[in-house]
Design a protein around this motif. Structure first.
Motif, short mmCIF file in Angstrom:
data_model
loop_
_atom_site.label_atom_id
_atom_site.label_comp_id
_atom_site.label_asym_id
_atom_site.label_seq_id
_atom_site.Cartn_x
_atom_site.Cartn_y
_atom_site.Cartn_z
N SER A 1 0.84 -1.19 0.00
CA SER A 1 0.00 0.00 0.00
C SER A 1 0.87 1.24 0.00
O SER A 1 1.93 1.28 0.61
CB SER A 1 -0.89 0.01 1.24
N TYR A 2 0.41 2.25 -0.67
CA TYR A 2 1.07 3.55 -0.68
C TYR A 2 0.87 4.18 0.69
O TYR A 2 -0.25 4.21 1.20
CB TYR A 2 0.46 4.42 -1.77
N LYS A 3 1.94 4.68 1.27
CA LYS A 3 1.86 5.24 2.62
C LYS A 3 1.94 6.76 2.58
O LYS A 3 2.89 7.32 2.06
CB LYS A 3 2.98 4.67 3.47
N GLU A 4 0.93 7.39 3.14
CA GLU A 4 0.93 8.85 3.28
C GLU A 4 1.94 9.25 4.35
O GLU A 4 2.11 8.55 5.34
CB GLU A 4 -0.46 9.33 3.70
N GLY A 5 2.60 10.37 4.13
CA GLY A 5 3.46 10.94 5.16
C GLY A 5 4.92 10.52 5.15
O GLY A 5 5.70 11.07 5.90
N GLY A 6 5.29 9.57 4.31
CA GLY A 6 6.68 9.14 4.25
C GLY A 6 7.51 9.99 3.30
O GLY A 6 7.03 10.97 2.72
N ALA A 7 8.76 9.60 3.13
CA ALA A 7 9.68 10.34 2.25
C ALA A 7 9.18 10.36 0.81
O ALA A 7 9.26 11.39 0.13
CB ALA A 7 11.07 9.72 2.32
#
Length: 116
Positions: free
Chosen positions: A4-10
């Motif tokens: 899953s694509y993670k919000e808030g990461g680099a």
């Protein structure tokens, strides 16, 4: 396996800085990749000079990093052998489907490594 694509990461921060949103990034990478004449690759890259991610497309088997200095984060193969059996000559459908199997964890790992 996909992730899953993670919000808030680099990766999310880099995408938002350059493209505004993940959907806008997908739209730009897809449009430029589909537009490659003949065979080649569409790339999501990290540019060490600008310290930003970007899109690059190269024809045929031209090497990315050796010829441009850009760091590969994600590549989409648009040689016909990559999609012809499943998608015939409908490259846009193939490119659209690729986004469903991206391992976003690996893309983010590549970004973090490229920034070092």
């Amino acid at each position: 396996p996909n992730s899953s694509y993670k919000e808030g990461g680099a990766l999310d921060a880099a995408i938002k800085e350059r493209f505004g949103s993940k959907d806008d990034m997908i739209a730009e990478v897809s449009a430029k990749t589909v537009a490659i004449q003949g065979s080649g690759w569409g790339w999501l890259v990290y540019d060490p000079k600008t310290k930003m991610i970007d899109v690059e497309c190269l024809p045929n088997q031209d090497p990315l990093e050796a010829t441009t200095g850009l760091k590969p984060l994600l590549g989409i193969d648009v040689w016909e052998h990559a999609y012809y059996l499943d998608y015939k000559n409908v490259r846009p459908d193939y490119v659209k489907a690729v986004w469903d199997i991206i391992n976003w964890d690996v893309v983010e790992e590549r970004l973090v490594a490229a920034k070092k």
